[in-house]
Design a protein around this motif. Structure first.
Motif, PDB file in Angstrom:
ATOM      1  N   GLU A  64      45.044  41.040  38.423  1.00 52.89           N
ATOM      2  CA  GLU A  64      44.016  41.134  39.459  1.00 52.89           C
ATOM      3  C   GLU A  64      43.439  39.761  39.793  1.00 52.89           C
ATOM      4  O   GLU A  64      43.079  39.492  40.947  1.00 52.89           O
ATOM      5  N   ASP A  65      43.362  38.879  38.796  1.00 58.34           N
ATOM      6  CA  ASP A  65      42.870  37.528  39.041  1.00 58.34           C
ATOM      7  C   ASP A  65      43.855  36.744  39.913  1.00 58.34           C
ATOM      8  O   ASP A  65      43.448  36.016  40.823  1.00 58.34           O
ATOM      9  N   LEU A  66      45.159  36.905  39.642  1.00 54.64           N
ATOM     10  CA  LEU A  66      46.182  36.220  40.433  1.00 54.64           C
ATOM     11  C   LEU A  66      46.246  36.758  41.866  1.00 54.64           C
ATOM     12  O   LEU A  66      46.570  36.012  42.798  1.00 54.64           O
ATOM     13  N   LEU A  67      45.955  38.028  42.031  1.00 54.33           N
ATOM     14  CA  LEU A  67      46.062  38.662  43.352  1.00 54.33           C
ATOM     15  C   LEU A  67      44.777  38.561  44.170  1.00 54.33           C
ATOM     16  O   LEU A  67      44.757  38.979  45.335  1.00 54.33           O
ATOM     17  N   PHE A  72      48.525  40.875  48.273  1.00 57.69           N
ATOM     18  CA  PHE A  72      49.079  41.897  47.378  1.00 57.69           C
ATOM     19  C   PHE A  72      47.989  42.562  46.544  1.00 57.69           C
ATOM     20  O   PHE A  72      46.954  41.971  46.247  1.00 57.69           O
ATOM     21  N   ARG A  73      48.295  43.801  46.131  1.00 58.31           N
ATOM     22  CA  ARG A  73      47.342  44.558  45.327  1.00 58.31           C
ATOM     23  C   ARG A  73      48.049  45.247  44.167  1.00 58.31           C
ATOM     24  O   ARG A  73      49.203  45.674  44.298  1.00 58.31           O
ATOM     25  N   LEU A  74      47.324  45.359  43.079  1.00 63.41           N
ATOM     26  CA  LEU A  74      47.862  46.047  41.905  1.00 63.41           C
ATOM     27  C   LEU A  74      47.845  47.548  42.141  1.00 63.41           C
ATOM     28  O   LEU A  74      46.825  48.121  42.532  1.00 63.41           O
ATOM     29  N   VAL A  75      48.990  48.186  41.907  1.00 61.48           N
ATOM     30  CA  VAL A  75      49.107  49.638  42.077  1.00 61.48           C
ATOM     31  C   VAL A  75      48.960  50.356  40.737  1.00 61.48           C
ATOM     32  O   VAL A  75      48.168  51.280  40.581  1.00 61.48           O
ATOM     33  N   ASP A  76      49.727  49.906  39.739  1.00 64.29           N
ATOM     34  CA  ASP A  76      49.716  50.577  38.443  1.00 64.29           C
ATOM     35  C   ASP A  76      50.421  49.707  37.412  1.00 64.29           C
ATOM     36  O   ASP A  76      51.125  48.746  37.766  1.00 64.29           O
ATOM     37  N   ILE A  77      50.235  50.060  36.134  1.00 65.02           N
ATOM     38  CA  ILE A  77      50.937  49.378  35.033  1.00 65.02           C
ATOM     39  C   ILE A  77      51.507  50.443  34.113  1.00 65.02           C
ATOM     40  O   ILE A  77      50.774  51.334  33.654  1.00 65.02           O
ATOM     41  N   ASP A  78      52.799  50.355  33.854  1.00 66.42           N
ATOM     42  CA  ASP A  78      53.477  51.300  32.960  1.00 66.42           C
ATOM     43  C   ASP A  78      53.889  50.603  31.670  1.00 66.42           C
ATOM     44  O   ASP A  78      54.218  49.414  31.671  1.00 66.42           O
ATOM     45  N   THR A  87      58.188  47.331  26.934  1.00 69.31           N
ATOM     46  CA  THR A  87      58.347  46.859  28.313  1.00 69.31           C
ATOM     47  C   THR A  87      57.138  47.285  29.133  1.00 69.31           C
ATOM     48  O   THR A  87      56.808  48.463  29.205  1.00 69.31           O
ATOM     49  N   PHE A  88      56.492  46.305  29.746  1.00 70.45           N
ATOM     50  CA  PHE A  88      55.343  46.553  30.611  1.00 70.45           C
ATOM     51  C   PHE A  88      55.769  46.269  32.045  1.00 70.45           C
ATOM     52  O   PHE A  88      56.222  45.167  32.359  1.00 70.45           O
ATOM     53  N   THR A  89      55.647  47.273  32.900  1.00 71.27           N
ATOM     54  CA  THR A  89      56.023  47.116  34.304  1.00 71.27           C
ATOM     55  C   THR A  89      54.775  47.128  35.168  1.00 71.27           C
ATOM     56  O   THR A  89      54.013  48.094  35.154  1.00 71.27           O
ATOM     57  N   VAL A  90      54.578  46.034  35.883  1.00 69.60           N
ATOM     58  CA  VAL A  90      53.445  45.908  36.790  1.00 69.60           C
ATOM     59  C   VAL A  90      53.921  46.257  38.191  1.00 69.60           C
ATOM     60  O   VAL A  90      54.819  45.612  38.730  1.00 69.60           O
ATOM     61  N   TYR A  91      53.323  47.293  38.774  1.00 67.85           N
ATOM     62  CA  TYR A  91      53.672  47.689  40.137  1.00 67.85           C
ATOM     63  C   TYR A  91      52.637  47.113  41.094  1.00 67.85           C
ATOM     64  O   TYR A  91      51.435  47.346  40.928  1.00 67.85           O
ATOM     65  N   MET A  92      53.112  46.342  42.065  1.00 68.56           N
ATOM     66  CA  MET A  92      52.215  45.804  43.072  1.00 68.56           C
ATOM     67  C   MET A  92      52.833  45.939  44.453  1.00 68.56           C
ATOM     68  O   MET A  92      54.045  46.074  44.595  1.00 68.56           O
ATOM     69  N   ASP A  93      51.978  45.922  45.445  1.00 65.47           N
ATOM     70  CA  ASP A  93      52.438  46.136  46.815  1.00 65.47           C
ATOM     71  C   ASP A  93      51.424  45.539  47.772  1.00 65.47           C
ATOM     72  O   ASP A  93      50.379  45.010  47.353  1.00 65.47           O
ATOM     73  N   ARG A 104      59.436  38.367  41.348  1.00 63.21           N
ATOM     74  CA  ARG A 104      59.899  37.454  40.313  1.00 63.21           C
ATOM     75  C   ARG A 104      58.869  36.359  40.040  1.00 63.21           C
ATOM     76  O   ARG A 104      58.590  36.011  38.885  1.00 63.21           O
ATOM     77  N   THR A 105      58.285  35.825  41.107  1.00 64.65           N
ATOM     78  CA  THR A 105      57.276  34.769  40.960  1.00 64.65           C
ATOM     79  C   THR A 105      56.056  35.268  40.195  1.00 64.65           C
ATOM     80  O   THR A 105      55.570  34.605  39.271  1.00 64.65           O
ATOM     81  N   PHE A 106      55.574  36.448  40.560  1.00 62.45           N
ATOM     82  CA  PHE A 106      54.414  37.007  39.864  1.00 62.45           C
ATOM     83  C   PHE A 106      54.752  37.353  38.416  1.00 62.45           C
ATOM     84  O   PHE A 106      53.902  37.208  37.529  1.00 62.45           O
ATOM     85  N   SER A 107      55.974  37.800  38.170  1.00 64.69           N
ATOM     86  CA  SER A 107      56.394  38.128  36.810  1.00 64.69           C
ATOM     87  C   SER A 107      56.312  36.895  35.913  1.00 64.69           C
ATOM     88  O   SER A 107      55.825  36.961  34.774  1.00 64.69           O
ATOM     89  N   ILE A 108      56.776  35.777  36.414  1.00 62.29           N
ATOM     90  CA  ILE A 108      56.750  34.520  35.646  1.00 62.29           C
ATOM     91  C   ILE A 108      55.309  34.087  35.389  1.00 62.29           C
ATOM     92  O   ILE A 108      54.945  33.717  34.269  1.00 62.29           O
ATOM     93  N   ARG A 109      54.476  34.149  36.417  1.00 63.79           N
ATOM     94  CA  ARG A 109      53.095  33.681  36.282  1.00 63.79           C
ATOM     95  C   ARG A 109      52.287  34.559  35.327  1.00 63.79           C
ATOM     96  O   ARG A 109      51.514  34.056  34.504  1.00 63.79           O
ATOM     97  N   ILE A 110      52.472  35.876  35.417  1.00 62.91           N
ATOM     98  CA  ILE A 110      51.744  36.784  34.516  1.00 62.91           C
ATOM     99  C   ILE A 110      52.239  36.608  33.081  1.00 62.91           C
ATOM    100  O   ILE A 110      51.436  36.558  32.136  1.00 62.91           O
TER     101      ILE A 110
END
Length: 210
Positions: A64-67, A72-78, A87-93, A104-110
């Motif tokens: 949420e800080d990066l967004l 973009f907005r955070l949808v959910d985290i699984d 495995t943690f999957t961050v869903y954003m849209d 991919r860019t957000f994955s690296i930064r998070i």
């Protein structure tokens, strides 16, 4: 006690109550032993689940800080576990869309920030993805984005009864979804249904087959 521990470990795989009854038969001290083992393992699972909650909350905070100043907005985290791998999957849209390169860019930064926090071990993997069409939509901006599409909504109706409604999403206003049900007979006029967002339990986009 060594025999009790071995027997407990062997029987535990089959049935806890069987191990309990069998150990009492062999030695009365089994009661105290089994209780202590049960408390220890229960405490472990509670601590593990609590730690997973801490990880998810930390991922949410970083994301949420990066967004904050992006579209973009955070949808959910699984969170899924396979053996020792987490495995943690961050869903954003966004109101428009999100590309694979942006994911991919957000994955690296998070991931970098999670690793620097010191609580993200080698057994943890983080992924970023756009939510698929099979994932529920939850937020007001998601409903606005999907105006004109067919939805299936399960919501809390009168007196707490669960209601399932299908139809075309025609609007969103005053924190409520406006759904136009599909009539089985073309001649029959069906009034739009207004569903408050707070009452919606599950809402999914329906795939339209031509």
């Amino acid at each position: 006690m060594t025999f009790l521990y071995w027997y407990y470990k062997k029987q535990k795989k089959l049935n806890f109550s069987l191990a309990f009854d069998s150990l009492i038969y062999y030695n009365p001290t089994a009661i105290e032993f089994l209780i202590s083992e049960w408390v220890r393992e229960t405490h472990f699972f509670i601590c593990r689940n609590r730690f997973m909650d801490i990880l998810i909350n930390k991922i949410k905070e970083i994301t949420e800080d990066l967004l904050r100043f992006s579209k973009f907005r955070l949808v959910d985290i699984d969170h899924k576990q396979f053996k020792s791998k987490h495995t943690f999957t961050v869903y954003m849209d966004s109101v428009t869309s999100i590309t694979i390169d942006e994911c991919r860019t957000f994955s690296i930064r998070i991931s970098e920030q999670m690793e620097s926090s010191g609580i993200f071990g080698d057994s943890c993997v983080l992924e970023v993805s756009s939510p698929g069409i099979d994932r529920p939509i939850k937020h007001d901006w998601q409903f606005k984005k999907n105006i004109g599409r067919n939805l299936e909504i399960i919501y809390e109706g009168e007196q707490g009864a669960e209601v399932k409604q299908k139809g075309k999403l025609t609007g969103y206003q005053d924190d409520a979804v406006i759904l136009q049900p599909v009539s089985k007979k073309k001649k029959d006029a069906v009034q739009p249904v207004t569903i408050p967002l707070a009452k919606i339990k599950i809402a999914k986009v329906q795939i339209e087959w031509n």
